[in-house]
Design a protein around this motif. Sequence first.
Motif, mmCIF file in Angstrom:
data_model
loop_
_atom_site.group_PDB
_atom_site.id
_atom_site.type_symbol
_atom_site.label_atom_id
_atom_site.label_comp_id
_atom_site.label_asym_id
_atom_site.label_seq_id
_atom_site.Cartn_x
_atom_site.Cartn_y
_atom_site.Cartn_z
ATOM 1 N N ILE A 195 -4.012 -3.548 8.165
ATOM 2 C CA ILE A 195 -4.885 -2.361 8.219
ATOM 3 C C ILE A 195 -5.674 -2.243 6.925
ATOM 4 O O ILE A 195 -5.127 -2.424 5.836
ATOM 5 C CB ILE A 195 -4.041 -1.078 8.428
ATOM 6 N N GLN A 196 -6.973 -1.955 7.060
ATOM 7 C CA GLN A 196 -7.816 -1.693 5.895
ATOM 8 C C GLN A 196 -8.168 -0.211 5.920
ATOM 9 O O GLN A 196 -8.672 0.295 6.927
ATOM 10 C CB GLN A 196 -9.102 -2.525 5.962
ATOM 11 N N LEU A 197 -7.901 0.455 4.810
ATOM 12 C CA LEU A 197 -8.129 1.898 4.781
ATOM 13 C C LEU A 197 -8.306 2.334 3.339
ATOM 14 O O LEU A 197 -7.644 1.814 2.439
ATOM 15 C CB LEU A 197 -6.898 2.596 5.386
ATOM 16 N N GLN A 223 -5.831 -5.659 -0.078
ATOM 17 C CA GLN A 223 -4.902 -6.772 -0.351
ATOM 18 C C GLN A 223 -3.484 -6.235 -0.445
ATOM 19 O O GLN A 223 -2.537 -6.798 0.067
ATOM 20 C CB GLN A 223 -5.238 -7.401 -1.721
ATOM 21 N N ALA A 224 -3.382 -5.092 -1.150
ATOM 22 C CA ALA A 224 -2.096 -4.423 -1.328
ATOM 23 C C ALA A 224 -2.186 -3.037 -0.698
ATOM 24 O O ALA A 224 -3.263 -2.578 -0.318
ATOM 25 C CB ALA A 224 -1.775 -4.315 -2.805
ATOM 26 N N GLU A 225 -1.038 -2.393 -0.600
ATOM 27 C CA GLU A 225 -1.010 -0.994 -0.187
ATOM 28 C C GLU A 225 -0.725 -0.146 -1.415
ATOM 29 O O GLU A 225 0.195 -0.434 -2.178
ATOM 30 C CB GLU A 225 0.104 -0.761 0.838
ATOM 31 N N GLY A 232 2.767 -1.849 -2.741
ATOM 32 C CA GLY A 232 3.467 -2.947 -2.068
ATOM 33 C C GLY A 232 2.448 -3.880 -1.457
ATOM 34 O O GLY A 232 1.263 -3.542 -1.353
ATOM 35 N N SER A 233 2.903 -5.060 -1.036
ATOM 36 C CA SER A 233 1.968 -5.994 -0.393
ATOM 37 C C SER A 233 1.572 -5.422 0.970
ATOM 38 O O SER A 233 2.333 -4.684 1.590
ATOM 39 C CB SER A 233 2.646 -7.347 -0.220
ATOM 40 N N ASN A 234 0.387 -5.754 1.406
ATOM 41 C CA ASN A 234 -0.088 -5.234 2.695
ATOM 42 C C ASN A 234 0.154 -6.268 3.781
ATOM 43 O O ASN A 234 -0.551 -7.270 3.871
ATOM 44 C CB ASN A 234 -1.571 -4.876 2.590
ATOM 45 N N GLU A 235 1.146 -6.038 4.607
ATOM 46 C CA GLU A 235 1.436 -6.958 5.711
ATOM 47 C C GLU A 235 0.980 -6.363 7.039
ATOM 48 O O GLU A 235 1.218 -6.927 8.092
ATOM 49 C CB GLU A 235 2.943 -7.265 5.733
#
Length: 447
Positions: free
Chosen positions: A202-204, A320-322, A196-199
């Motif tokens: 958080i960067q992980l 960018q995405a999850e 899914g898109s990362n809203e």
Amino acid sequence: MLYDLTPHLGAQQEPLKKALDELVRIPSVCDEGGGGYPFGAAIDQALRTALEIAGDLGFRTEYGDGGYYGFTEVGEGKEMLGILGHLDVVPPGNLTDWKHDPFDPIEKDGMLYGRGTQDDKGPLLASLFAVKALMDAGVKFNKRVRFIFGTDEETLWRCIKRYIEKEEIPGFGFSPDSRFPVTYAEKGLLQLRLEGSNESGIQLSGGSAFNAVPDSIYYDGERQDDLADKLDRLGFEYERYEEGIEVRGRAAHAMIPEEGINAIARLCIALNAIGIQSKAINFVVQEIGQDPNATRIFGECADEPSGKLKFNVGKIELGQAEQLFIDTRLPVTASKEEVVKALTITAAKYGLEYKEFDWLGSIYLPLDHFMVTTLMNVYRQHSGDTVTEPQSSGGATYARAIQNCVAFGALTFDEPLTEHQPNERAVLRNLYKAMEIYSHAVYELTR
Ligand SMILES: [Zn+2]
């Protein structure tokens, strides 16, 4: 049997060891497209060498489709017994964990050390030389015996899939790429991503593969003091560094996630508990937690022949995405469609989309199937082990590539499993025993 195989089997022990040494020297790790070959120059060399070895033993050989696979055959007749193994190996991993060079085999204490000795060069050669012993004994095969050499088993099976498309498919067979006695059931293997898109901002990033329980994950985001405090309260093991926190777990294969501790799940649980949330984090916490069977999503998904559904979050990427990278092993009687549906619906609640990566259907042969009964009889007669029952497994072998096929050997149950690990090694005495078992098996199956 009318033939005394003992001298012929004895005569093949040294040549088998020599051939194994030769093959292990070739570092046949997947290097896609390397040198213009499908899976790299080393795998191609391993394939050509294996075909050469078989040719020298008196088999007809064929190098298939630009190096995707090869096969080698003996005997006459319309029917064909397939013996399916692979020549590629997994990377050696951290070389400092090895006592010896993984690609310079060394014999010590009755064992041969080196990458591929157990998986799968040793077992494949044991079955090849077993047939050579039959040939030398003057056995006439009433069916053809065809060895299929795969080159991409450790990644995506593009080799064997290509073989199935292009070549004659054996009517029955076995894969010497597991344990004795017979593996009659292998779970369905589904690998997928949830995306899914990362809203969340958080960067992980953590974990390395679909099929491994991650043993650690590093977090260098905000609120590390709170996180450490929460990890303490939860009793989760971790290490603090100047820049971040490493949450610890325990590695295990995804077919037995209950033997590991999933570091990604533990980090997500702790982050969520201090209010740090994202689609993927929330999905992991609310739907999986530390349950290796993902019971919340699938209920009690299990059957008698093969046990419970297994579920492993192997990797997480929040950029960018999850993305979550998931490996799940389905009971042999479970419906893949139902599992996909449950997962798709659940993931959608979190704004995540289901993307399939790989699917290998299960196998399940009834216990009275002729392959199971014939191979069990041979095994019991020649191993002295009359108690071990046919096995079911969460692993995947080429047995599921064709009909009427099981995994058969070559590891005995008392031999430590060292495949995919540092210091992989084969007990030579067991390998010679496997050769004996295989020779009688092939004899029985070609009457
Ligand atoms: Zn293997």
